[in-house]
Design a protein around this motif. Structure first.
Motif, PDB file in Angstrom:
ATOM      1  N   ILE A 143       0.919  -1.190  -0.009  1.00 48.19           N
ATOM      2  CA  ILE A 143      -0.042  -0.084   0.109  1.00 48.19           C
ATOM      3  C   ILE A 143       0.950   1.261   0.136  1.00 48.19           C
ATOM      4  O   ILE A 143       0.557   2.084  -0.718  1.00 48.19           O
ATOM      5  CB  ILE A 143      -0.964  -0.070   1.061  1.00 48.19           C
ATOM      6  CG1 ILE A 143      -2.144  -1.163   0.913  1.00 48.19           C
ATOM      7  CG2 ILE A 143      -1.648   1.399   1.333  1.00 48.19           C
ATOM      8  CD1 ILE A 143      -2.999  -1.366   2.198  1.00 48.19           C
ATOM      9  N   ALA A 144       1.918   1.265   0.857  1.00 53.29           N
ATOM     10  CA  ALA A 144       2.835   2.498   0.964  1.00 53.29           C
ATOM     11  C   ALA A 144       3.289   2.627  -0.415  1.00 53.29           C
ATOM     12  O   ALA A 144       3.586   3.780  -1.032  1.00 53.29           O
ATOM     13  CB  ALA A 144       3.850   2.162   1.909  1.00 53.29           C
ATOM     14  N   PHE A 145       3.944   1.526  -1.191  1.00 62.20           N
ATOM     15  CA  PHE A 145       4.454   1.832  -2.511  1.00 62.20           C
ATOM     16  C   PHE A 145       3.433   2.198  -3.526  1.00 62.20           C
ATOM     17  O   PHE A 145       3.832   3.076  -4.531  1.00 62.20           O
ATOM     18  CB  PHE A 145       5.127   0.598  -2.986  1.00 62.20           C
ATOM     19  CG  PHE A 145       5.967   0.355  -4.323  1.00 62.20           C
ATOM     20  CD1 PHE A 145       7.146   1.313  -4.201  1.00 62.20           C
ATOM     21  CD2 PHE A 145       5.360   0.048  -5.522  1.00 62.20           C
ATOM     22  CE1 PHE A 145       7.722   1.303  -5.522  1.00 62.20           C
ATOM     23  CE2 PHE A 145       6.037   0.075  -6.788  1.00 62.20           C
ATOM     24  CZ  PHE A 145       7.332   0.846  -6.690  1.00 62.20           C
ATOM     25  N   GLU A 146       2.223   1.713  -3.514  1.00 62.60           N
ATOM     26  CA  GLU A 146       1.326   2.102  -4.348  1.00 62.60           C
ATOM     27  C   GLU A 146       1.201   3.716  -4.225  1.00 62.60           C
ATOM     28  O   GLU A 146       0.871   4.438  -5.089  1.00 62.60           O
ATOM     29  CB  GLU A 146      -0.086   1.363  -4.178  1.00 62.60           C
ATOM     30  CG  GLU A 146      -1.166   1.576  -5.217  1.00 62.60           C
ATOM     31  CD  GLU A 146      -2.358   0.863  -5.037  1.00 62.60           C
ATOM     32  OE1 GLU A 146      -3.360   1.226  -5.665  1.00 62.60           O
ATOM     33  OE2 GLU A 146      -2.472  -0.107  -4.177  1.00 62.60           O
ATOM     34  N   LYS A 147       0.825   3.911  -2.984  1.00 57.64           N
ATOM     35  CA  LYS A 147       0.728   5.616  -2.601  1.00 57.64           C
ATOM     36  C   LYS A 147       1.654   6.407  -3.114  1.00 57.64           C
ATOM     37  O   LYS A 147       1.475   7.430  -3.709  1.00 57.64           O
ATOM     38  CB  LYS A 147       0.466   5.927  -1.280  1.00 57.64           C
ATOM     39  CG  LYS A 147      -0.820   5.432  -0.599  1.00 57.64           C
ATOM     40  CD  LYS A 147      -0.756   5.647   0.726  1.00 57.64           C
ATOM     41  CE  LYS A 147      -2.200   5.332   1.480  1.00 57.64           C
ATOM     42  NZ  LYS A 147      -2.427   5.396   2.980  1.00 57.64           N
TER      43      LYS A 147
END
Length: 49
Positions: free
Chosen positions: A13-17
């Motif tokens: 999720i952090a990478f996607e954001k």
């Protein structure tokens, strides 16, 4: 299309954001497996000459 594996859902999720905030050129670089271009594409336009 791009995919990657992460150790946790939180990392994914952090990478996607992070990627959502990137320019189209940076996204195309990772799609084309050109990770080495990211630092150059990250530089401010005021520094480019």
């Amino acid at each position: 299309m791009f995919s990657a594996e992460f150790n946790s859902i939180d990392q994914a999720i952090a990478f996607e954001k992070q990627v959502k905030g990137w320019s189209r050129k940076k996204k195309e670089a990772i799609i084309n497996d050109n990770w080495d271009l990211l630092p150059e594409l990250s530089r401010s336009k005021s520094f480019a000459k």
